[in-house]
Scaffold this active site. Structure first.
Site, PDB file in Angstrom:
ATOM      1  N   HIS A 268      12.288  15.497  -8.556  1.00 44.95           N
ATOM      2  CA  HIS A 268      11.112  14.854  -9.139  1.00 44.95           C
ATOM      3  C   HIS A 268      11.245  13.328  -9.179  1.00 44.95           C
ATOM      4  O   HIS A 268      10.257  12.630  -9.388  1.00 44.95           O
ATOM      5  CB  HIS A 268      10.810  15.420 -10.541  1.00 44.95           C
ATOM      6  CG  HIS A 268      11.782  15.044 -11.612  1.00 44.95           C
ATOM      7  ND1 HIS A 268      12.829  15.851 -11.995  1.00 44.95           N
ATOM      8  CD2 HIS A 268      11.860  13.943 -12.396  1.00 44.95           C
ATOM      9  CE1 HIS A 268      13.499  15.281 -12.979  1.00 44.95           C
ATOM     10  NE2 HIS A 268      12.933  14.114 -13.240  1.00 44.95           N
ATOM     11  N   ASP A 301      15.301  21.462  -8.250  1.00 45.33           N
ATOM     12  CA  ASP A 301      15.096  20.081  -8.705  1.00 45.33           C
ATOM     13  C   ASP A 301      16.274  19.185  -8.302  1.00 45.33           C
ATOM     14  O   ASP A 301      16.761  18.367  -9.082  1.00 45.33           O
ATOM     15  CB  ASP A 301      14.883  20.003 -10.221  1.00 45.33           C
ATOM     16  CG  ASP A 301      14.294  18.660 -10.643  1.00 45.33           C
ATOM     17  OD1 ASP A 301      13.727  17.948  -9.778  1.00 45.33           O
ATOM     18  OD2 ASP A 301      14.416  18.301 -11.824  1.00 45.33           O
ATOM     19  N   SER A 383      16.859  10.727 -15.262  1.00 43.58           N
ATOM     20  CA  SER A 383      16.807  11.821 -14.292  1.00 43.58           C
ATOM     21  C   SER A 383      17.617  11.509 -13.045  1.00 43.58           C
ATOM     22  O   SER A 383      17.490  10.430 -12.463  1.00 43.58           O
ATOM     23  CB  SER A 383      15.355  12.081 -13.874  1.00 43.58           C
ATOM     24  OG  SER A 383      14.626  12.649 -14.929  1.00 43.58           O
TER      25      SER A 383
END
Length: 541
Positions: A268, A301, A383
């Site tokens: 992402h 992910d 992230s």
């Protein structure tokens, strides 16, 4: 469990000091303890303390004789009064006055008898300068005797010359207190004067404060400290900026995976730059490189990017073993929360095998993981960054946070850390990254059956039909070969309790295709157990 990806006072006025020191107050204790004077010793009346009303001078003049009042002055008073003292600015206290002065004797009033020599045995203390009323509208400082008013007439006189008696041993503590007070005042005056002098003299050379050496010696930090781990890991982390062809994007983190310039991060983080977007990676030393997406896996992910014109001195971070992690182990997270690059936070592993279904906020894809849970502060921008153990080994990739509000990278709002962060176990991420580098496509393990994604069903229930109306159990797949049927509820995979479909998916994806697992399921109220070999699926479609 649904969890979003994180990514995108004034003081009182003091009256002025008098221009000259005031008359000292007569000590009541000393006066009361003084012995009676000789009856025949002529005395000169002494003025009352300055704070009292001045006494009127007898009609006979200042030299009138008689019995002393209130036992004062004490016996042994010098036969002559001290010589007048002319004050000099800044000369305080005044110098000691000799026992007798010819000038003073000549100034004594006529007719005043002089007592035989009965001088004090102790040297007299310094004479105290006085304020005196010299008559009409004039003031004389330290006037000798009972000065007459203008024209020599009688009048109110305050401050006739006065000599404080020396304290005697065992005669009370009034004199001692006065002496200590004078000493304190003198010491205070010296200290203030010295401080002013030093400040004035050093005004052009800086502060008079004594400073310690600025060289405290080299600071040595143990390699096992957080600072030591961060110092080794930071040079191998990057801040990633991804931008789509339309200008949309966000910021995330990644870390060096190998010496060829491959960087591991979250899907992402780079999703916006996959189709014709722009991607850059910046190291803590400020060096910035363009990069390209090598491969990305929506379900895991995980993504891998590669630096263009990568430097030759890259140092990959050491990878740990996430299967050996224990609850309570120390953790160190590195990332760029809200764009603040190279941020280091710490915590512990607060849970393992936490089933997490996360989304990037766009609603176009979801990922599932059996995550490492940590209370290290993780926020949007962390992230893709590494989650390290106390030795500096990567044990996970920071991927999601539990939040109390909506948002996430790509959403309209971004929520912050509440102490519930989730990381993809590095054992799983390593396998995925290697597959992406090798083929550019992810490879997923599977059982060959569709399960409900609703929570609260007490397990992962195999649906009646799959998406698009096909059979929920793939013909010839692992589940079909193991005898599983629609309606069965899977409650365990090996020893891991399965409470929902997302939990089952996340747990299967911790394995690799070809792994053998034991499935426990319920059918018609009865529990069954079966072994099966996991199949594989390539790509995200």
């Amino acid at each position: 469990m649904s969890t979003e990806n994180e990514g995108k006072s004034e003081g009182t006025q003091v009256p002025p000091a008098p221009s000259a020191p005031p008359v000292p107050v007569e000590s009541p204790s000393a006066a009361s303890q003084a012995p009676a004077p000789d009856a025949g010793a002529p005395t000169t009346p002494l003025p009352a303390a300055p704070h009292q009303a001045p006494d009127a001078v007898p009609a006979g003049g200042a030299g009138a004789t008689g019995a002393p009042e209130d036992g004062w002055p004490p016996p042994g008073t010098p036969r002559t009064a001290p010589a007048p003292y002319a004050p000099v600015d800044g000369d305080w206290p005044p110098p000691t006055v000799p026992h007798a002065s010819a000038a003073h004797e000549s100034a004594a009033p006529q007719g005043s008898p002089v007592a035989p020599g009965n001088d004090w045995q102790n040297p007299p203390p310094p004479a105290t300068p006085l304020y005196a009323d010299a008559g009409a509208g004039t003031h004389a400082y330290g006037a000798d005797g009972a000065g007459a008013g203008a024209g020599g007439g009688s009048g109110t006189v305050w401050g006739a010359s006065y000599q404080q008696p020396a304290p005697k041993s065992g005669r009370g503590r009034g004199g001692l207190v006065a002496a200590v007070l004078v000493a304190a005042l003198v010491a205070g005056g010296l200290g203030g004067g010295l401080g002013y002098t030093l400040a004035r003299n050093d005004d052009n050379s800086g502060s008079t404060t004594v400073s310690a050496s600025t060289d405290g010696g080299a600071v040595k930090r143990d390699p096992g400290t957080v600072a030591g781990v961060a110092a080794r890991a930071l040079p191998s982390t990057v801040t990633i900026e991804a931008q789509s062809s339309s200008g949309e994007g966000g910021t995330g983190t990644g870390f060096v995976f190998d010496t060829q310039g491959h960087i591991v991060t979250n899907n992402h983080v780079v999703a916006e730059a996959v189709d014709g977007g722009k991607l850059t990676a910046t190291f803590p030393d400020g060096k910035k490189y363009n990069a390209e997406v090598v491969g990305h896996a929506k379900g895991y992910d995980v993504a891998v990017i590669k630096l263009k014109n990568a430097p030759s001195d890259l140092k990959p971070l050491a990878l740990g073993n996430s299967d050996k992690v224990a609850v309570g182990d120390s953790t160190i997270a590195i990332g760029a929360p809200f764009g603040l690059s190279n941020t280091v936070t710490t915590g512990i592993i607060s849970a393992k095998n936490r089933p997490v279904a996360s989304s990037d906020g766009s609603g176009s894809s979801s990922s599932y993981m059996s995550a490492l849970q940590t209370d290290a502060s993780i926020n949007p921008g962390n992230s893709g960054g590494p989650l390290l153990d106390a030795s500096g080994n990567v044990i996970g990739i920071n991927s999601a946070i539990q939040s109390t509000g909506g948002g996430g990278l790509g959403g309209t709002t971004q929520s912050g850390s509440i102490g519930l962060g989730f990381a993809i176990p590095i054992n799983q991420a390593k396998y995925v990254a290697q597959q992406l580098i090798k083929t550019g496509e992810p490879v997923y393990a599977k059982i060959g059956a569709s399960v409900s994604l609703q929570e609260g069903s007490g397990g992962a229930k195999i649906t009646d039909t799959a998406e698009g109306g096909s059979s929920a159990v793939e013909s010839g797949g692992p589940a079909d070969q193991a005898g599983l049927k629609p309606g069965d509820v899977i409650t365990k995979l090996d020893d891991m309790v399965i409470d929902s479909g997302p939990t089952l998916i996340g747990e299967i994806w911790t394995h690799q295709p070809g792994d053998k697992v034991t499935i426990t399921y319920e059918r018609s109220g009865k529990t069954h157990t079966v072994d099966l070999t996991l199949g594989s699926r390539k790509g995200d479609n």
